[in-house]
Design a protein around this motif. Structure first.
Motif, PDB file in Angstrom:
ATOM      1  N   TYR A  74       0.899  -1.081  -0.012  1.00 47.35           N
ATOM      2  CA  TYR A  74       0.071   0.077   0.136  1.00 47.35           C
ATOM      3  C   TYR A  74       0.911   1.219  -0.007  1.00 47.35           C
ATOM      4  N   LYS A  75       0.436   2.361  -0.583  1.00 45.13           N
ATOM      5  CA  LYS A  75       1.011   3.528  -0.459  1.00 45.13           C
ATOM      6  C   LYS A  75      -0.153   4.773  -0.584  1.00 45.13           C
ATOM      7  N   PRO A  76       0.144   5.792  -0.110  1.00 43.63           N
ATOM      8  CA  PRO A  76      -0.954   6.913  -0.079  1.00 43.63           C
ATOM      9  C   PRO A  76      -1.206   7.298  -1.775  1.00 43.63           C
ATOM     10  N   VAL A  77      -2.483   7.759  -1.963  1.00 44.98           N
ATOM     11  CA  VAL A  77      -2.800   8.190  -3.116  1.00 44.98           C
ATOM     12  C   VAL A  77      -2.338   9.761  -3.225  1.00 44.98           C
ATOM     13  N   THR A  78      -1.864  10.319  -2.417  1.00 43.63           N
ATOM     14  CA  THR A  78      -1.247  11.754  -2.519  1.00 43.63           C
ATOM     15  C   THR A  78      -0.558  12.149  -1.109  1.00 43.63           C
ATOM     16  N   ASP A  79      -0.089  13.452  -1.206  1.00 40.24           N
ATOM     17  CA  ASP A  79       0.651  13.546  -0.013  1.00 40.24           C
ATOM     18  C   ASP A  79       0.016  14.279   1.089  1.00 40.24           C
ATOM     19  N   ASP A  80       0.537  14.671   2.061  1.00 39.64           N
ATOM     20  CA  ASP A  80      -0.294  15.638   3.405  1.00 39.64           C
ATOM     21  C   ASP A  80      -1.012  16.628   2.779  1.00 39.64           C
ATOM     22  N   PRO A  81      -0.525  17.582   2.010  1.00 36.79           N
ATOM     23  CA  PRO A  81      -1.392  18.766   1.485  1.00 36.79           C
ATOM     24  C   PRO A  81      -2.381  18.265   0.679  1.00 36.79           C
ATOM     25  N   GLY A  82      -2.138  17.373  -0.165  1.00 36.26           N
ATOM     26  CA  GLY A  82      -3.255  16.701  -0.818  1.00 36.26           C
ATOM     27  C   GLY A  82      -4.429  16.151   0.121  1.00 36.26           C
ATOM     28  N   PHE A  83      -4.264  15.349   0.925  1.00 36.79           N
ATOM     29  CA  PHE A  83      -5.108  15.039   1.790  1.00 36.79           C
ATOM     30  C   PHE A  83      -5.854  16.183   2.724  1.00 36.79           C
ATOM     31  N   ALA A  84      -5.233  17.255   2.861  1.00 41.19           N
ATOM     32  CA  ALA A  84      -6.098  18.345   3.597  1.00 41.19           C
ATOM     33  C   ALA A  84      -6.796  18.777   2.085  1.00 41.19           C
ATOM     34  N   ALA A  85      -6.629  19.018   1.145  1.00 36.04           N
ATOM     35  CA  ALA A  85      -7.304  19.597   0.258  1.00 36.04           C
ATOM     36  C   ALA A  85      -8.636  18.598  -0.095  1.00 36.04           C
ATOM     37  N   ARG A  86      -8.302  17.626  -0.075  1.00 34.56           N
ATOM     38  CA  ARG A  86      -9.449  16.502  -0.203  1.00 34.56           C
ATOM     39  C   ARG A  86     -10.312  16.764   0.820  1.00 34.56           C
ATOM     40  N   ARG A  87      -9.944  16.867   2.063  1.00 39.19           N
ATOM     41  CA  ARG A  87     -10.851  17.180   3.323  1.00 39.19           C
ATOM     42  C   ARG A  87     -11.793  18.594   3.182  1.00 39.19           C
ATOM     43  N   MET A  88     -10.986  19.297   2.438  1.00 40.20           N
ATOM     44  CA  MET A  88     -11.592  20.775   2.392  1.00 40.20           C
ATOM     45  C   MET A  88     -12.925  20.551   1.527  1.00 40.20           C
ATOM     46  N   ARG A  89     -12.297  19.759   0.072  1.00 42.22           N
ATOM     47  CA  ARG A  89     -13.243  19.729  -0.725  1.00 42.22           C
ATOM     48  C   ARG A  89     -14.631  19.005  -0.428  1.00 42.22           C
ATOM     49  N   THR A  90     -14.216  17.793   0.481  1.00 44.29           N
ATOM     50  CA  THR A  90     -15.268  17.110   0.886  1.00 44.29           C
ATOM     51  C   THR A  90     -16.440  17.843   1.655  1.00 44.29           C
ATOM     52  N   VAL A  91     -15.798  18.879   2.618  1.00 43.13           N
ATOM     53  CA  VAL A  91     -16.793  19.640   3.287  1.00 43.13           C
ATOM     54  C   VAL A  91     -17.425  20.560   2.544  1.00 43.13           C
ATOM     55  N   LEU A  92     -16.871  21.134   1.540  1.00 45.44           N
ATOM     56  CA  LEU A  92     -17.455  22.035   0.528  1.00 45.44           C
ATOM     57  C   LEU A  92     -18.672  21.304  -0.179  1.00 45.44           C
ATOM     58  N   GLU A  93     -18.465  20.062  -0.668  1.00 51.64           N
ATOM     59  CA  GLU A  93     -19.345  19.354  -1.429  1.00 51.64           C
ATOM     60  C   GLU A  93     -20.527  18.771  -0.660  1.00 51.64           C
ATOM     61  N   GLU A  94     -20.392  18.737   0.823  1.00 56.17           N
ATOM     62  CA  GLU A  94     -21.391  18.339   1.579  1.00 56.17           C
ATOM     63  C   GLU A  94     -22.474  19.534   2.007  1.00 56.17           C
ATOM     64  N   ARG A  95     -21.954  20.599   1.868  1.00 52.07           N
ATOM     65  CA  ARG A  95     -22.816  21.908   2.016  1.00 52.07           C
ATOM     66  C   ARG A  95     -23.886  22.140   0.796  1.00 52.07           C
ATOM     67  N   SER A  96     -24.911  22.716   0.979  1.00 57.33           N
ATOM     68  CA  SER A  96     -25.934  22.992   0.109  1.00 57.33           C
ATOM     69  C   SER A  96     -25.664  24.340  -0.725  1.00 57.33           C
ATOM     70  N   ASP A  97     -25.041  25.446   0.266  1.00 57.95           N
ATOM     71  CA  ASP A  97     -24.975  26.761  -0.356  1.00 57.95           C
ATOM     72  C   ASP A  97     -23.364  26.870  -0.333  1.00 57.95           C
ATOM     73  N   ARG A  98     -22.747  26.518  -1.569  1.00 58.22           N
ATOM     74  CA  ARG A  98     -21.121  26.409  -1.699  1.00 58.22           C
ATOM     75  C   ARG A  98     -20.801  27.934  -1.644  1.00 58.22           C
TER      76      ARG A  98
END
Length: 129
Positions: A74-98
């Motif tokens: 196993y290896k990570p799909v991205t680096d640490d900044p990439g994972f942080a960006a994914r978390r930010m995008r996920t939070v944004l996508e979960e909200r109805s009023d972007r």
């Protein structure tokens, strides 16, 4: 609680274990097998626990895996900044009023971070202002 469980220390949440394993994988030069991860964790987790956590992380698309002998490596799909960006995008996508979420986020940025974001968005970012 068995003596074996006591020797391994207090039970931790799965998120903490995932973070710990992700750190091990990010520090490695190559993909690691569950046995290698377990060894680098110093025997904190059993082999089967490591396999379970790695499998869950792969299912969540946090890890790539390739066959190595009878196991997966196993290896990570991205680096640490990439994972942080994914978390930010996920939070944004979960909200109805972007727009409201992005506006609040932008308002909370320091001047330095706002300038950096403008640079990253490119020269057209200032044309709308």
């Amino acid at each position: 609680m068995s003596g074996d469980a006591q020797a391994r220390g207090p039970k931790r949440a799965n998120g903490e274990r995932e973070t710990e394993i992700l750190g091990v994988l990010q520090r490695a030069e190559d993909a690691l097998t569950p046995g290698e991860v377990a060894e680098l964790l110093g025997g904190e987790l059993t082999y089967s626990s490591v396999v379970t956590i790695l499998t869950r992380m792969h299912t969540k698309q946090l890890l790539h895996r390739t066959r190595r002998g009878r196991a997966y490596a196993y290896k990570p799909v991205t680096d640490d900044p990439g994972f942080a960006a994914r978390r930010m995008r996920t939070v944004l996508e979960e909200r109805s009023d972007r727009e409201a979420v992005l506006a609040r986020f932008a308002d909370s940025l320091s001047d330095t971070d706002a300038d950096l974001l403008r640079q990253l968005l490119g020269p057209d970012a200032d044309n709308d202002r």
